[in-house]
Structure formats: C-alpha cells, structure tokens
Design a protein around this motif. Structure first.
Motif, PDB file in Angstrom:
ATOM      1  N   TRP A 154      46.321  47.867  40.290  1.00  0.00           N
ATOM      2  CA  TRP A 154      45.423  46.831  40.216  1.00  0.00           C
ATOM      3  C   TRP A 154      46.093  45.714  39.259  1.00  0.00           C
ATOM      4  O   TRP A 154      45.949  44.498  39.274  1.00  0.00           O
ATOM      5  CB  TRP A 154      44.065  47.155  39.500  1.00  0.00           C
ATOM      6  CG  TRP A 154      43.211  47.778  40.607  1.00  0.00           C
ATOM      7  CD1 TRP A 154      42.749  49.063  40.701  1.00  0.00           C
ATOM      8  CD2 TRP A 154      42.610  46.831  41.634  1.00  0.00           C
ATOM      9  NE1 TRP A 154      41.814  49.169  41.893  1.00  0.00           N
ATOM     10  CE2 TRP A 154      41.791  48.142  42.345  1.00  0.00           C
ATOM     11  CE3 TRP A 154      42.594  45.597  42.169  1.00  0.00           C
ATOM     12  CZ2 TRP A 154      40.951  47.546  43.604  1.00  0.00           C
ATOM     13  CZ3 TRP A 154      41.799  45.392  43.084  1.00  0.00           C
ATOM     14  CH2 TRP A 154      41.261  46.164  43.706  1.00  0.00           C
ATOM     15  N   ASN A 155      47.066  46.185  38.388  1.00  0.00           N
ATOM     16  CA  ASN A 155      47.838  45.287  37.380  1.00  0.00           C
ATOM     17  C   ASN A 155      48.674  44.519  38.412  1.00  0.00           C
ATOM     18  O   ASN A 155      48.789  43.313  38.062  1.00  0.00           O
ATOM     19  CB  ASN A 155      48.489  46.127  36.390  1.00  0.00           C
ATOM     20  CG  ASN A 155      47.600  47.078  35.655  1.00  0.00           C
ATOM     21  OD1 ASN A 155      47.636  48.314  35.883  1.00  0.00           O
ATOM     22  ND2 ASN A 155      46.652  46.539  34.839  1.00  0.00           N
ATOM     23  N   VAL A 156      49.492  45.200  39.179  1.00  0.00           N
ATOM     24  CA  VAL A 156      50.125  44.371  40.134  1.00  0.00           C
ATOM     25  C   VAL A 156      49.535  43.174  40.882  1.00  0.00           C
ATOM     26  O   VAL A 156      49.936  42.157  41.017  1.00  0.00           O
ATOM     27  CB  VAL A 156      51.160  45.227  41.120  1.00  0.00           C
ATOM     28  CG1 VAL A 156      51.904  44.472  41.819  1.00  0.00           C
ATOM     29  CG2 VAL A 156      52.023  45.977  40.004  1.00  0.00           C
ATOM     30  N   PHE A 157      48.216  43.940  41.424  1.00  0.00           N
ATOM     31  CA  PHE A 157      47.370  42.885  42.430  1.00  0.00           C
ATOM     32  C   PHE A 157      47.012  41.784  41.443  1.00  0.00           C
ATOM     33  O   PHE A 157      47.082  40.485  41.831  1.00  0.00           O
ATOM     34  CB  PHE A 157      46.366  43.681  42.665  1.00  0.00           C
ATOM     35  CG  PHE A 157      45.329  42.787  43.498  1.00  0.00           C
ATOM     36  CD1 PHE A 157      45.322  42.978  44.934  1.00  0.00           C
ATOM     37  CD2 PHE A 157      44.245  42.149  42.933  1.00  0.00           C
ATOM     38  CE1 PHE A 157      44.420  42.165  45.775  1.00  0.00           C
ATOM     39  CE2 PHE A 157      43.284  41.414  43.556  1.00  0.00           C
ATOM     40  CZ  PHE A 157      43.536  41.469  45.285  1.00  0.00           C
ATOM     41  N   ASN A 158      46.599  41.830  40.105  1.00  0.00           N
ATOM     42  CA  ASN A 158      46.018  40.830  39.251  1.00  0.00           C
ATOM     43  C   ASN A 158      47.330  39.898  38.933  1.00  0.00           C
ATOM     44  O   ASN A 158      47.092  38.660  38.897  1.00  0.00           O
ATOM     45  CB  ASN A 158      45.495  41.262  37.998  1.00  0.00           C
ATOM     46  CG  ASN A 158      44.012  42.012  38.373  1.00  0.00           C
ATOM     47  OD1 ASN A 158      43.557  41.613  39.136  1.00  0.00           O
ATOM     48  ND2 ASN A 158      43.727  42.766  37.532  1.00  0.00           N
ATOM     49  N   SER A 163      49.943  34.771  38.932  1.00  0.00           N
ATOM     50  CA  SER A 163      51.006  34.013  39.720  1.00  0.00           C
ATOM     51  C   SER A 163      50.872  32.814  40.612  1.00  0.00           C
ATOM     52  O   SER A 163      51.307  31.583  40.340  1.00  0.00           O
ATOM     53  CB  SER A 163      52.130  34.930  39.984  1.00  0.00           C
ATOM     54  OG  SER A 163      52.483  35.722  39.089  1.00  0.00           O
ATOM     55  N   LEU A 164      50.018  33.160  41.543  1.00  0.00           N
ATOM     56  CA  LEU A 164      49.615  32.109  42.559  1.00  0.00           C
ATOM     57  C   LEU A 164      49.080  30.893  41.818  1.00  0.00           C
ATOM     58  O   LEU A 164      49.047  29.901  42.147  1.00  0.00           O
ATOM     59  CB  LEU A 164      48.881  32.709  43.684  1.00  0.00           C
ATOM     60  CG  LEU A 164      49.522  33.610  44.529  1.00  0.00           C
ATOM     61  CD1 LEU A 164      48.532  34.295  45.610  1.00  0.00           C
ATOM     62  CD2 LEU A 164      50.860  32.822  45.396  1.00  0.00           C
ATOM     63  N   LEU A 165      47.971  31.120  40.820  1.00  0.00           N
ATOM     64  CA  LEU A 165      47.266  30.136  40.196  1.00  0.00           C
ATOM     65  C   LEU A 165      48.073  29.296  39.150  1.00  0.00           C
ATOM     66  O   LEU A 165      48.071  28.159  39.142  1.00  0.00           O
ATOM     67  CB  LEU A 165      46.007  30.815  39.353  1.00  0.00           C
ATOM     68  CG  LEU A 165      45.073  31.418  40.266  1.00  0.00           C
ATOM     69  CD1 LEU A 165      43.996  32.130  39.465  1.00  0.00           C
ATOM     70  CD2 LEU A 165      44.110  30.114  41.065  1.00  0.00           C
ATOM     71  N   GLY A 208      38.997  40.288  46.404  1.00  0.00           N
ATOM     72  CA  GLY A 208      39.329  41.688  46.414  1.00  0.00           C
ATOM     73  C   GLY A 208      39.217  42.094  44.935  1.00  0.00           C
ATOM     74  O   GLY A 208      39.227  43.546  44.811  1.00  0.00           O
ATOM     75  N   ARG A 209      39.440  41.192  44.022  1.00  0.00           N
ATOM     76  CA  ARG A 209      39.386  41.548  42.679  1.00  0.00           C
ATOM     77  C   ARG A 209      38.119  42.099  42.108  1.00  0.00           C
ATOM     78  O   ARG A 209      37.940  42.893  41.149  1.00  0.00           O
ATOM     79  CB  ARG A 209      39.744  40.244  41.641  1.00  0.00           C
ATOM     80  CG  ARG A 209      40.049  40.587  40.433  1.00  0.00           C
ATOM     81  CD  ARG A 209      40.294  39.104  39.598  1.00  0.00           C
ATOM     82  NE  ARG A 209      40.676  39.221  38.372  1.00  0.00           N
ATOM     83  CZ  ARG A 209      39.560  39.041  37.529  1.00  0.00           C
ATOM     84  NH1 ARG A 209      38.644  38.797  37.698  1.00  0.00           N
ATOM     85  NH2 ARG A 209      39.869  39.398  35.872  1.00  0.00           N
ATOM     86  N   LEU A 210      37.056  41.631  42.714  1.00  0.00           N
ATOM     87  CA  LEU A 210      35.715  42.318  42.399  1.00  0.00           C
ATOM     88  C   LEU A 210      35.696  43.462  42.677  1.00  0.00           C
ATOM     89  O   LEU A 210      35.045  44.298  41.788  1.00  0.00           O
ATOM     90  CB  LEU A 210      34.432  41.609  43.206  1.00  0.00           C
ATOM     91  CG  LEU A 210      34.467  40.015  42.853  1.00  0.00           C
ATOM     92  CD1 LEU A 210      33.288  39.689  43.806  1.00  0.00           C
ATOM     93  CD2 LEU A 210      33.745  39.921  41.550  1.00  0.00           C
ATOM     94  N   LEU A 211      36.460  44.387  43.407  1.00  0.00           N
ATOM     95  CA  LEU A 211      36.369  45.787  43.558  1.00  0.00           C
ATOM     96  C   LEU A 211      36.750  46.565  42.540  1.00  0.00           C
ATOM     97  O   LEU A 211      36.441  47.708  42.135  1.00  0.00           O
ATOM     98  CB  LEU A 211      37.327  46.108  44.703  1.00  0.00           C
ATOM     99  CG  LEU A 211      36.779  45.618  46.287  1.00  0.00           C
ATOM    100  CD1 LEU A 211      37.759  46.097  47.212  1.00  0.00           C
ATOM    101  CD2 LEU A 211      35.289  46.106  46.677  1.00  0.00           C
TER     102      LEU A 211
END
Length: 486
Positions: A154-158, A163-165, A208-211
């Motif tokens: 989840w850290n890598v996902f966030n 980074s995109l933002l 997906g971040r809500l999960l």
C-alpha cells in the motif's frame, strides 16, 4: 484478565539470539510479525486487541513501552471524554482517515469534472494538491523513522498515486508560465491538457485507495488478504513469463536483424504483449521471416496462453481456497496488524495528514526548538482540539454511552466489554426455562465441582453394584419359586 493483558500480552521482552539481544517486543507485536494465526485467534489475544482498538489500554505518558488502563472508561461525564488525547485511540484515528479519504476523493472528483481550459487553478484543485503534499510528508516521515521495513504494497501504491498527482501539478505550473496572450504556439493549452490527462489517469488508484481504510470490515478485510496472497503467488508466474519472453524476444529480434535492418522491433513487442493479454494477431507474421516467424509466434502464443496462464489460474485458485477456508483467522490477523500500526510507534501529538502540514509549518519549525516543552505540549493540545473538534464531540458522546455500559457490567460482575444478550433481557415470566426443557438439559449436563472425578466414579460403581445385587436377588427368588412348584 488485567494480569493477562498487562503482564502476558503487552509486556515487552527481549531474547538472546546468537549471543546478542534482540529488539524488545510483546506477544501482540510478535504474533503480528510472525503471522501466528493460532495465537492471534485466541480469545485473550482478541480481547486485548479489542481494548487497544477502543483506546481502553493506552501507552503510559512517561514510558511508551508500558500500557496502562484508561482510567476514565467508566466515567459517564461527557466533558471528561472531550479530550484531544483520545485521538491516540486507533478507532478514532481510523475514522479520521476514512473521512479524510472520502473528502480527498470528493476533491478529486470535483477537480476532474471541472476542467479549466485556461489552466488556472481553482480552490478545489488547490486543496487537492495540498492534501497530496500532506500525504507525501506523512509517508516520508514514517519512512524516515521506520526505515525500509516500512515499505509495503500500500505504501508503494500510494507513492505511485502521489507521484502522478505531483507530475500533474508540475505540468500545470509549466502551463501557467506561458501567458494566455502570448500562447500562439499552443504551449499553455498543451501542458494544461497533459496535466489533466495525468489527473484522469490516476482515477482507478483513487478509488482503489479506499480499500486501504475499509479493511476493518470483515468482507473487505478477507478479500484484501486474498488479493495480497494472489499478488505473491503471481511472482512465480512472472518469473516463468520473463524467462519465456526473453527467449522468444531474442529469437524474433534475431530474425529481424538477418537483413541488417532492425525495423520491426516495435511490431514484435506489441504483438508479444497482445499475445500475453489474450489477443494475438497472427496475420502480421505471415511476411515476417517465413515460415519461421509464424511458427515461432504460434509456439509463443501456445506457451503463454495455454500453459503459463493456466498455471497462474491454478495458483490463484489455490490461494483463494486457502484464504477463504481460514478467512476469519486471516481477518483477525489483518485487524490486529492494523491496530498495531496505530499503537506500535505513535506520535505524542496525533496530526493525521493533511493536518500534519499544520504541525510541520505551524508548530515544529517555528516553535518546537525554543518553546518550553510543557507549553509546547499544551499548545499542541489546543490546536488538536480545534482541528478535531467535530470528531471529538461525536466521539465523546459514544464514549459516554460506553462508560454507562461499563458501569453496568461492573455492577453485574461482568467484564467491561460484556454485552447483554436478548435472552438476558427477557422477564422471568416470558422465559419459561422449566417448560421449554432447559432446566432438565442443564441439570443433566452440568459437572459436579464439589467432588473429584475418582469419588464420582466410585459412587457410580456403588450404584451399579447395588442394581446388580437387586437383580441377583430377584433372579434367585424366581429360581427358588420354580423349584417349589416342581
């Protein structure tokens, strides 16, 4: 129970490993680290986790390694519970993060649905990027404190999402450097469109971040465990896939280099990717190094789609069966891990992102280095009281109701977290235990705690011998009567 929680479950110990002392850890932390489902699923462990989650067991202000009982949990006074320190409880931290995530998603939805053709930033986009900055600061501060062991899925996902933002914000700033009146070459418009494309590209990751914050619900928690295991099982598939791809890619590139012209590299990569995704195109290889190109492409498609993909499906099926068969224990392990994330190394002052920006730029940088510690702590409490006021007002109400239940349980001699069942609320006239046969069933099944087992067995044996004696007497009398008649 108090001894079990404080001395057995939450007391930190160190062991000697290869002559050196390991880091201190308690049973709760060690079980989470080792994924010991049998220990995690035990009743005492789960009761301790429940107390930690509710904030009924808190870390001592003077010694963070020691857990003490929350003294006010049985106090029904509303104002006692209206305390910013209650934000240390994992249940309130998690609730705050869920609310912030929903607001964050709302800001993103508003930003992506209100495109500014001129490239100007509106208030919604400004708040969106401020929230993103707060989340980035939070991730980097935790990584700085914990180290590389902090990094997870989840850290890598966030970090990818943030980074995109960040790229979207940078391209927007580049667009703003081009004045509208001098935008004859369309640079401002091009960078503005690129910024919104990066913003729109991150939409699936926002949802997906809500999960990450919904794993406290049993259904989502069990499914997240399934997904996590499936991702690990996929490593076997991708390891095989990389070896196969490299071998076939080298063959195709070699065929392309036969005429000393490497002009089909993009074509080869695109068609190999289509084959992996289940959409091969055989017509393009008819004129590619005939007949070797089309034959090799058939073999590659068969290897990937028939052999490797079925291996992946089998791995997924095995992982799903293993987890769903043990879903309750896996969910309890996930819940315990989430609880320990809040409890294991908490900050003295809980500023959840993006409120951590207030702590960094409003308290730490200008004040912490010269303000006396006691004054600084009071100032932090006042700031947290203002920031979390709506949540604290609601939380104090629920804690007041919980305190009344704790008081009632203590009067009845029950545990603090005991719940009154429906059958306990029935009036004695409505609940006919005798008529429904419950009394007889309980009497026949209850154990005799006054006598030891050996004594009970001897008494049963004496009763059986008495019955046997009476049977023999009746049998002898019957024989004597038959002889007298004859």
């Amino acid at each position: 129970m108090e001894y079990l929680m404080s001395e057995v479950m939450l007391k930190r110990y160190a062991t000697i490993n290869d002559g050196s002392q390991t880091a201190v850890a308690n049973v709760i932390e060690k079980s989470v680290d080792l994924h010991a489902l049998r220990v995690i699923g035990s009743s005492g462990y789960q009761k301790t986790v429940k107390y930690l989650w509710k904030g009924w067991l808190v870390q001592d202000d003077n010694d963070a390694t020691t857990f003490v009982d929350y003294k006010q949990k049985a106090n029904p006074n509303y104002w006692v519970h209206l305390n910013p320190d209650r934000m240390r409880a994992p249940i309130y931290q998690n609730a705050t993060q869920v609310i912030v995530s929903l607001v964050y998603l709302g800001l993103y939805t508003g930003a992506i649905n209100t495109v500014n053709p001129t490239g100007d930033l509106d208030i919604t986009e400004i708040l969106l990027y401020v929230f993103t900055l707060g989340f980035l600061c939070d991730e980097f501060s935790k990584f700085w404190k914990v180290g590389r062991f902090y990094l997870g899925f989840w850290n890598v996902f966030n970090l990818i999402l943030y980074s995109l933002l960040a790229i979207s914000f940078v391209t927007r700033c580049i667009a703003l450097t081009h004045p509208i009146e001098d935008d004859h070459d369309g640079q401002r418009e091009r960078f503005n469109e690129l910024s919104y494309n990066f913003l729109a590209f991150s939409a699936p990751m926002f949802w997906g971040r809500l999960l990450l914050f919904m794993d406290t619900f049993r259904f989502f928690g069990a499914m997240l465990v399934v997904l996590k295991v499936m991702m690990k099982e996929s490593l076997i598939f991708f390891a095989l896939l990389i070896v196969v791809i490299v071998g076939f890619l080298q063959a195709f590139i070699g065929m392309d280099n036969v005429d000393n012209k490497s002009d089909a590299t993009v074509f080869i990569l695109q068609n190999m990717a289509n084959a992996i995704l289940g959409s091969p195109d055989f017509s393009g290889f008819d004129a590619f190094a005939p007949p070797f190109g089309i034959i090799l492409y058939y073999i590659f498609t068969f290897t990937v789609m028939v052999i490797l993909l079925n291996i992946l499906i089998a791995l997924y099926n095995s992982a799903y069966e293993d987890i769903t068969g043990n879903a309750l224990d896996e969910y309890m392990a996930l819940f315990a891990q989430k609880t320990m994330q809040y409890v294991r190394a908490p900050d003295e002052n809980v500023f959840i992102a993006p409120f951590n920006l207030i702590e960094i730029f409003g308290l730490i940088l200008p004040l912490e280095w010269w303000v006396p510690k006691r004054t600084y702590m009071k100032l932090n409490d006042y700031v947290m009281g203002v920031i979390y006021a709506p949540l604290l007002i609601v939380a104090a109400f629920f804690e007041m109701r919980s305190a009344r239940n704790v008081t009632s349980n203590r009067k009845r001699g029950e545990d603090d977290d005991d719940t009154i069942e429906e059958w306990e609320q029935l009036d004695s006239r409505e609940l006919d235990l005798e008529g429904e046969g419950w009394t007889k069933s309980v009497e026949s099944a209850k154990s005799n705690v006054d006598l030891d087992q050996a004594t009970v067995e001897v008494m049963e044996l004496r009763q059986e011998l008495g019955e046997l004696k009476e049977l023999m007497k009746s049998f002898i009398k019957e024989k004597q009567g038959q002889k007298a008649e004859s």
